[in-house]
Design an enzyme around this catalytic site. Structure first.
Site, PDB file in Angstrom:
ATOM      1  N   CYS A   1      59.922 -16.536  33.377  1.00 13.52           N
ATOM      2  CA  CYS A   1      59.232 -16.477  34.659  1.00 13.52           C
ATOM      3  C   CYS A   1      59.075 -15.068  34.752  1.00 13.52           C
ATOM      4  CB  CYS A   1      59.717 -17.829  35.314  1.00 13.52           C
ATOM      5  SG  CYS A   1      57.476 -17.872  36.902  1.00 13.52           S
TER       6      CYS A   1
ATOM      7  N   HIS B   1      60.084 -22.115  32.861  1.00 16.75           N
ATOM      8  CA  HIS B   1      61.483 -22.140  32.885  1.00 16.75           C
ATOM      9  C   HIS B   1      62.145 -23.350  32.524  1.00 16.75           C
ATOM     10  CE1 HIS B   1      61.299 -20.011  37.126  1.00 16.75           C
ATOM     11  NE2 HIS B   1      59.924 -20.710  36.771  1.00 16.75           N
TER      12      HIS B   1
ATOM     13  N   GLU C   1      65.307 -23.383  31.912  1.00 17.24           N
ATOM     14  CA  GLU C   1      67.162 -23.824  31.965  1.00 17.24           C
ATOM     15  C   GLU C   1      66.574 -25.380  32.214  1.00 17.24           C
ATOM     16  OE1 GLU C   1      64.575 -21.836  33.493  1.00 17.24           O
ATOM     17  OE2 GLU C   1      64.289 -20.956  35.336  1.00 17.24           O
TER      18      GLU C   1
HETATM   19  N1  GLN Z   1      56.187 -14.995  41.714  1.00 20.24           N
HETATM   20  C1  GLN Z   1      56.031 -14.859  40.441  1.00 20.24           C
HETATM   21  C2  GLN Z   1      54.652 -15.934  40.599  1.00 20.24           C
HETATM   22  O1  GLN Z   1      54.369 -16.288  41.118  1.00 20.24           O
HETATM   23  C3  GLN Z   1      57.327 -15.656  39.335  1.00 20.24           C
HETATM   24  C4  GLN Z   1      57.622 -16.652  39.551  1.00 20.24           C
HETATM   25  C5  GLN Z   1      59.164 -17.201  39.083  1.00 20.24           C
HETATM   26  O2  GLN Z   1      59.553 -16.431  38.859  1.00 20.24           O
HETATM   27  N2  GLN Z   1      59.718 -18.727  39.104  1.00 20.24           N
HETATM   28  O3  GLN Z   1      54.504 -15.733  39.355  1.00 20.24           O
END
Ligand code: GLN
Length: 544
Positions: free
Chosen positions: A390, A517, A519
């Site tokens: 992310c 994500h 994970e």
């Molecule tokens: N802050 C970034 C976004 O909103 C990454 C979000 C995250 O890593 N979950 O896109």
């Protein structure tokens, strides 16, 4: 439907969630279909608006629910796919009741905690307990309900009352109350103290709930005298006093409960379905791993590992599959930045250089971002395995735009709205007025754009994968062609073919980043593929 209610006393952090999910494992090993509900007595609608500092990681479900990290334990232990309604919060119950009040559903009545809130809690539990939560698509037979907080808190009082009434609604024989408590050890001879447990049970009974089983968290196994005393003072039979003492790893917990006869006490019998054998094997395997792999985790809540719980679990699943003993070296991203104190700075860089692989996890806000960009740069230019999740993908794209395309000052518009050549931008469909539950959330497909690449091979050659998301920003689609012509490959995109989901550097041992994500879907015995890739590359083993 059988309900097993797990409450806690004395203090928080006794591993109530792990105890509850371990009981679920035992019920499953008895051939029963299990689901779970976590009750969080706070007024937030969900965990999405809470800081990982205070509350640990926000776990994301397939349906986009942003929930308490305990739901992650349930999904991993029981191999379930839960939905947002499996996490009941005071915010959700009150919203529902207040909406009904405005509609006029209670016309003429005074709307009160008892019976309106308590009824809503009971209805919610009964409704959710019957929803299928595993691949069978069948109704569960057992529902584990974990009550967050400690009994006696003002916040949890309406739930304790609802659960007290619930035993009459569904029949006392269909509910088992399990109370998790602490047995501290004091003095030179290590005396096991029962008084805190006596007090919390008294409090619970004063609220109308008689526990059927006591689970006592302690450093060492309970000795027979302690067990007998607890039974006598807490109104439970001796065999219903279970000890959860320190064990080398979490996979031992269901085995420890079973060894003390918990299944017999619950009136069920383990079936020869191999489930507990698999847990025994995992517990033993983890205990005996020797060859170490060191992953530098470059984040910003590194003092609090709960903030990255699922990432740690996914790394552990992958390390186990790759026969490596995992060591995570927590690096505070801002320590890598110029301007941090000199000794802190050099220590952070020494540790980064000593690691076998680097992971930059998800995150929000500006603090530490420059340090994460430096870590991505170090990994890219030195052939060190890198995995970005992310925000970890976004910083990899920013680093490449700055240092390969020469776009000085490029960053994400999250950190500087007016930066030149932003490598990462705000997604058009996201709300600009509401922060709660408005991100790009939950399970979405990623389509591979190439016939062959490392990540696709790790996923077993699939053409598309469904993974969970939680973000507001994305790699600037207008820059993708330029980044690609300079060597960064966007091997996975969303179903419109526009949005970047996976990037990979071809001429590098492992430089992989994903916008989703992974994970959250990693399971013991079924590690998340890109995590496995990181561990294999970091430990010098061939990738598929
Ligand atoms: N802050 C970034 C976004 O909103 C990454 C979000 C995250 O890593 N979950 O896109």
């Amino acid at each position: 439907m059988r309900y097993i209610v797990v409450s806690g006393g004395v203090l928080s952090g006794l591993g109530k969630g792990v105890t509850a999910s371990s009981i679920g494992v035992l019920m499953k090993s008895c051939g029963l279909r299990v689901t779970s509900i976590k009750i969080d007595p706070y007024l937030n609608s969900d965990a999405g608006t809470m800081s990982p500092f205070e509350h640990g990681e926000v776990f994301v479900l397939d349906d986009g629910g942003e929930v308490d990290l305990d739901l992650g334990n349930y999904e991993r232990f029981l191999d379930l796919n839960l939905g947002r309604n499996n996490n009941l919060t005071t915010g959700k119950v009150y919203s529902k009741v207040l909406e009904a009040e405005r509609r006029g559903d209670y016309l003429g009545k005074t709307v009160q905690v008892i019976p309106h809130i308590t009824d809503a809690v009971m209805d919610w539990i009964e409704d959710v307990a019957h929803q299928p939560s595993d691949d069978s698509g069948l109704e569960p037979e057992v529902c584990i309900i974990e009550l967050g907080g400690t009994v006696g808190d003002i916040e949890s009082a309406p739930y304790v009352e609802a659960l007290r009434q619930f035993q009459f609604r569904i029949g006392r024989e269909n509910v088992t109350f399990v109370h998790v408590s602490l047995v501290p050890v004091m003095g030179p001879v290590g005396e096991q103290k029962t008084k805190p447990t006596q007090h919390t049970v008294k409090e619970l009974m004063g609220l109308g709930i008689t526990p059927d089983i006591l689970v006592c968290r302690s450093s060492a196994p309970l000795n027979p005298e302690t067990r007998a005393k607890l039974a006598a003072f807490c109104h439970v039979p001796e065999e219903a006093v279970i000890s959860t003492h320190d064990v080398p790893n979490i996979y031992h917990v269901p085995l420890m409960l079973e060894a003390q006869g918990l299944c017999a006490t619950l009136g069920v019998e383990v079936e020869p379905n191999g489930m507990l054998d698999a847990w025994r094997e995992m517990a033993h395997h983890l205990d005996t791993l020797e060859d170490e792999v060191v992953i530098a985790m470059v984040g910003k809540y590194t003092g609090l590992s709960d903030a990255y719980l699922s990432v740690i679990k996914a790394l552990q699943h992958a390390a186990m599959a790759a026969n490596r003993k995992l060591r995570i070296d927590w690096l505070e991203a801002s320590d890598l930045e110029d301007g941090s104190a000199e000794d802190v700075h050099s220590d952070a860089w020494n540790r980064l250089r000593a690691a076998n692989g680097i992971l930059v996890p998800g995150g929000f806000g500006h603090r530490g971002v420059e340090g994460k960009i430096l870590a991505a740069n170090y990994a890219r230019t030195n052939g060190v395995p890198y995995f970005g999740i992310c925000l970890g993908l976004q910083v990899a794209a920013i680093e490449f735009a700055r240092n390969v395309l020469g776009m000085e000052g490029s960053t994400s518009t999250e950190f500087d709205e007016d930066c030149p050549n932003p490598a990462v931008i705000f997604m058009p469909e996201i709300s600009t007025t509401h922060l709660g539950g408005t991100m790009r959330l939950g399970s979405r497909p990623t389509l591979f754009q190439v016939d062959d690449c490392k990540v696709k091979r790790l996923y077993g050659g699939l053409e598309s994968v469904d993974e969970r998301h939680r973000h507001r920003y994305e790699v600037n689609p207008e820059l993708i062609a330029q980044l690609e012509s300079a060597g960064l490959t966007f091997v996975g995109k969303d179903d419109t073919g526009e949005r970047c989901e996976i990037l990979e550097l071809p001429d590098h041992p492992y430089f992989v980043a994903v916008q989703y994500h992974p994970e959250f879907k990693s399971r013991p015995g079924r590690p998340s593929p890109p995590f496995l890739g990181l561990i294999l590359a970091a430990s010098g083993q061939p990738l598929p």
